[in-house]
Design an enzyme around this catalytic site. Structure first.
Site, PDB file in Angstrom:
ATOM      1  N   PHE A 245      -0.707  11.506  11.325  1.00 45.58           N
ATOM      2  CA  PHE A 245      -1.526  12.675  11.007  1.00 45.58           C
ATOM      3  C   PHE A 245      -1.892  12.560   9.511  1.00 45.58           C
ATOM      4  O   PHE A 245      -2.489  11.562   9.140  1.00 45.58           O
ATOM      5  CB  PHE A 245      -0.843  13.964  11.512  1.00 45.58           C
ATOM      6  CG  PHE A 245      -1.091  14.070  13.008  1.00 45.58           C
ATOM      7  CD1 PHE A 245      -0.447  13.207  13.904  1.00 45.58           C
ATOM      8  CD2 PHE A 245      -2.068  14.910  13.511  1.00 45.58           C
ATOM      9  CE1 PHE A 245      -0.759  13.212  15.268  1.00 45.58           C
ATOM     10  CE2 PHE A 245      -2.377  14.934  14.876  1.00 45.58           C
ATOM     11  CZ  PHE A 245      -1.720  14.087  15.745  1.00 45.58           C
TER      12      PHE A 245
ATOM     13  N   SER B 252      -3.916   5.926  13.902  1.00 43.98           N
ATOM     14  CA  SER B 252      -4.293   7.197  13.259  1.00 43.98           C
ATOM     15  C   SER B 252      -4.589   8.249  14.316  1.00 43.98           C
ATOM     16  O   SER B 252      -5.096   7.936  15.408  1.00 43.98           O
ATOM     17  CB  SER B 252      -5.546   6.962  12.417  1.00 43.98           C
ATOM     18  OG  SER B 252      -6.125   8.184  12.054  1.00 43.98           O
TER      19      SER B 252
ATOM     20  N   GLY C  43       0.812  -1.222   0.000  1.00 46.55           N
ATOM     21  CA  GLY C  43       0.000   0.000   0.000  1.00 46.55           C
ATOM     22  C   GLY C  43       0.842   1.268   0.000  1.00 46.55           C
ATOM     23  O   GLY C  43       2.079   1.212  -0.113  1.00 46.55           O
TER      24      GLY C  43
ATOM     25  N   LYS D 102      -9.443   1.463  14.637  1.00 45.22           N
ATOM     26  CA  LYS D 102      -8.098   1.886  15.075  1.00 45.22           C
ATOM     27  C   LYS D 102      -8.030   1.946  16.602  1.00 45.22           C
ATOM     28  O   LYS D 102      -7.074   1.473  17.217  1.00 45.22           O
ATOM     29  CB  LYS D 102      -7.726   3.248  14.470  1.00 45.22           C
ATOM     30  CG  LYS D 102      -7.545   3.246  12.967  1.00 45.22           C
ATOM     31  CD  LYS D 102      -6.331   2.436  12.540  1.00 45.22           C
ATOM     32  CE  LYS D 102      -6.170   2.355  11.052  1.00 45.22           C
ATOM     33  NZ  LYS D 102      -5.232   1.333  10.600  1.00 45.22           N
TER      34      LYS D 102
ATOM     35  N   TYR E 172     -14.159   3.053  10.616  1.00 42.91           N
ATOM     36  CA  TYR E 172     -12.709   2.994  10.395  1.00 42.91           C
ATOM     37  C   TYR E 172     -11.973   3.452  11.659  1.00 42.91           C
ATOM     38  O   TYR E 172     -11.087   2.782  12.172  1.00 42.91           O
ATOM     39  CB  TYR E 172     -12.339   3.877   9.194  1.00 42.91           C
ATOM     40  CG  TYR E 172     -10.907   4.327   9.193  1.00 42.91           C
ATOM     41  CD1 TYR E 172      -9.890   3.490   8.751  1.00 42.91           C
ATOM     42  CD2 TYR E 172     -10.547   5.597   9.669  1.00 42.91           C
ATOM     43  CE1 TYR E 172      -8.569   3.904   8.776  1.00 42.91           C
ATOM     44  CE2 TYR E 172      -9.239   6.016   9.693  1.00 42.91           C
ATOM     45  CZ  TYR E 172      -8.250   5.169   9.253  1.00 42.91           C
ATOM     46  OH  TYR E 172      -6.941   5.578   9.295  1.00 42.91           O
TER      47      TYR E 172
HETATM   48  C1  UD1 Z   1      -9.331  11.620   6.982  1.00 40.42           C
HETATM   49  C2  UD1 Z   1     -10.198  10.844   7.912  1.00 40.42           C
HETATM   50  C3  UD1 Z   1      -9.341  10.233   8.998  1.00 40.42           C
HETATM   51  C4  UD1 Z   1      -8.274   9.346   8.354  1.00 40.42           C
HETATM   52  C5  UD1 Z   1      -7.482  10.146   7.323  1.00 40.42           C
HETATM   53  C6  UD1 Z   1      -6.598   9.200   6.527  1.00 40.42           C
HETATM   54  C7  UD1 Z   1     -12.424  11.873   7.838  1.00 40.42           C
HETATM   55  C8  UD1 Z   1     -13.445  12.664   8.597  1.00 40.42           C
HETATM   56  N1  UD1 Z   1     -11.247  11.680   8.463  1.00 40.42           N
HETATM   57  O1  UD1 Z   1      -8.675  12.659   7.709  1.00 40.42           O
HETATM   58  O2  UD1 Z   1     -10.125   9.476   9.879  1.00 40.42           O
HETATM   59  O3  UD1 Z   1      -7.400   8.857   9.334  1.00 40.42           O
HETATM   60  O4  UD1 Z   1      -8.352  10.785   6.389  1.00 40.42           O
HETATM   61  O5  UD1 Z   1      -5.785   9.902   5.661  1.00 40.42           O
HETATM   62  O6  UD1 Z   1     -12.667  11.447   6.724  1.00 40.42           O
HETATM   63  N2  UD1 Z   1     -10.992  18.498   2.223  1.00 40.42           N
HETATM   64  C9  UD1 Z   1     -11.589  19.357   1.308  1.00 40.42           C
HETATM   65  N3  UD1 Z   1     -11.935  18.846   0.088  1.00 40.42           N
HETATM   66  C10 UD1 Z   1     -11.714  17.539  -0.279  1.00 40.42           C
HETATM   67  C11 UD1 Z   1     -11.103  16.666   0.672  1.00 40.42           C
HETATM   68  C12 UD1 Z   1     -10.762  17.183   1.921  1.00 40.42           C
HETATM   69  O7  UD1 Z   1     -11.808  20.536   1.583  1.00 40.42           O
HETATM   70  O8  UD1 Z   1     -12.072  17.150  -1.391  1.00 40.42           O
HETATM   71  C13 UD1 Z   1     -10.576  19.037   3.541  1.00 40.42           C
HETATM   72  C14 UD1 Z   1     -11.212  18.372   4.745  1.00 40.42           C
HETATM   73  O9  UD1 Z   1     -12.421  18.982   5.096  1.00 40.42           O
HETATM   74  C15 UD1 Z   1     -10.116  18.564   5.795  1.00 40.42           C
HETATM   75  C16 UD1 Z   1      -8.818  18.516   4.993  1.00 40.42           C
HETATM   76  O10 UD1 Z   1      -9.192  18.801   3.655  1.00 40.42           O
HETATM   77  O11 UD1 Z   1     -10.199  19.835   6.398  1.00 40.42           O
HETATM   78  C17 UD1 Z   1      -8.138  17.163   5.038  1.00 40.42           C
HETATM   79  O12 UD1 Z   1      -9.075  16.149   4.675  1.00 40.42           O
HETATM   80  P1  UD1 Z   1      -8.614  14.635   4.430  1.00 40.42           P
HETATM   81  O13 UD1 Z   1      -7.453  14.616   3.502  1.00 40.42           O
HETATM   82  O14 UD1 Z   1      -9.824  13.841   4.035  1.00 40.42           O
HETATM   83  O15 UD1 Z   1      -8.053  14.172   5.837  1.00 40.42           O
HETATM   84  P2  UD1 Z   1      -8.770  14.159   7.292  1.00 40.42           P
HETATM   85  O16 UD1 Z   1     -10.186  14.556   7.227  1.00 40.42           O
HETATM   86  O17 UD1 Z   1      -7.907  14.928   8.217  1.00 40.42           O
END
Ligand code: UD1
Length: 339
Positions: free
Chosen positions: A178, A124, A10, A153, A149
């Protein structure tokens, strides 16, 4: 020393395989390719000059894991194997409980039976829940999760702690990641999400390459410097090096330690978009939208424990992460499906 990587084909596993080989370890990969591609093994060989031994198995199946232990001396296990798609885990929770718990229970039973006492688990930052203040520290209470998920964890961390309490010579490091982004600087390995990406950086790179026409920014009214969500983005190669330090630590100590792997620095969604645009000299079209359910304002790590116990800290900058993510995407527009 030989290290077994479950789920080693992965995104994080493959980068860890490279860093372990570079550090002189022998690497054995077990992966059922449920969410990865066999070409990863060729790419690891291309980067390091060494081909890791590869077993295409489901690590929940005990007989298959026995076979690996029969054929190899294993000094430690890094357990990545598990499903990781948050929205899918909300739709099909049992798939996540069955797979993530089964793989872990099998690994824990086999390492006990075969007297291999060093384990690193792929946890995580999601285990901190949404009630703790930032920066998140390892001794803060773990929270409740809004998705299956995250629950797996947390449950697995607790299972490993119970095993440790019952066994004096057992050693485990629970690595709380993170937000891993970036890719190997060679552009040969990287993140290859199946379908529409859920996470920010793959969505940005797919927008950059034209597969998506714009990025949706989820929420503009968070309690952060620009209203968009703040996260601790860490280069996957730094994260991989954290695993090398963690398995070394696990083979030299007993007991369980939870350790954050982050940079300690928070960046907002707009910070990431702007850093990507600047690093790669391109424009990312965005549209502002509603908050995504379950998202917190800000999440970033306290990095002192990793520095103290593992003598590790992240080195790559956000600019490096953006450059390397794009380098991977543009060289592999369809992930591992090309070439
Ligand atoms: C997410 C998961 C977390 C997991 C991690 C793995 C959720 C709520 N949390 O973390 O449990 O361990 O991925 O990598 O899904 N964002 C946008 N547009 C997008 C995608 C994301 O604005 O299309 C924003 C989100 O709102 C957030 C930030 O980008 O503020 C990061 O998002 P993401 O990459 O999905 O990570 P996490 O939410 O921190």
């Amino acid at each position: 020393m030989s290290i077994l990587l479950t789920g080693g084909a992965g995104f994080i596993g493959s980068h860890t395989a490279v860093e372990l080989i570079n550090a002189g370890y022998e690497v054995i990969i077990a992966d059922n390719l449920a969410n990865s591609n066999k070409k990863v093994i060729d790419r690891i060989e291309k980067i390091t000059g060494t081909r890791p031994k590869f077993y295409e198995i489901n690590v929940a199946v005990k007989e298959d894991v026995y076979k690996i232990f029969d054929e190899n001396h294993i000094d430690g296990v890094i357990h990545f194997a598990g499903f990781k798609c948050v929205p899918e885990s909300t739709r099909i929770p049992l798939k996540y409980y069955r797979n993530n718990l089964d793989t872990t229970l099998t690994i824990l039973e086999v390492i006990e039976e075969r007297n291999c006492r060093a384990l690193v688990f792929s946890s995580s930052a999601t285990v901190y829940g949404d009630k703790n203040p930032v920066p998140l520290k390892e001794d803060m209470p773990t929270g409740s999760s809004t998705n299956a998920y995250g629950s797996t964890k947390l449950m697995i961390e607790n299972i490993i702690k119970d095993v440790s309490r019952a066994s004096k010579d057992f050693s485990a490091v629970l690595l709380r990641y993170f937000n891993p982004i970036g890719a190997h600087p060679s552009g040969l390995i990287g993140e290859a999400p199946d379908g529409i990406p859920n996470n920010l950086m793959p969505y940005v790179t797919q927008t950059a390459i034209g597969v998506r026409d714009h990025l949706n920014v989820f929420g503009t009214d968070y309690n952060t410097h620009d209203g968009t969500g703040v996260r601790d983005y860490i280069h996957v190669v730094d994260l991989a090096k954290g695993h090398v330090a963690a398995i070394k630590y696990a083979t030299e100590h007993v007991g369980v330690e939870a350790i954050n792997l982050g940079t300690g620095k928070g960046s907002s969604v707009l910070d990431v978009v702007h850093a990507f645009e600047k690093a790669n000299n391109m424009n990312i079209p965005i549209e502002y939208g509603e908050r995504r359910p379950g998202d917190v304002d800000a999440s970033y790590a306290s990095v002192e424990k990793a520095a103290k116990l593992l003598n590790w800290h992240a080195e790559y900058t956000l600019e490096d992460m953006c450059k390397h993510s794009w380098n991977w995407q543009k060289n592999n527009p369809n992930g591992y499906e090309d070439k």
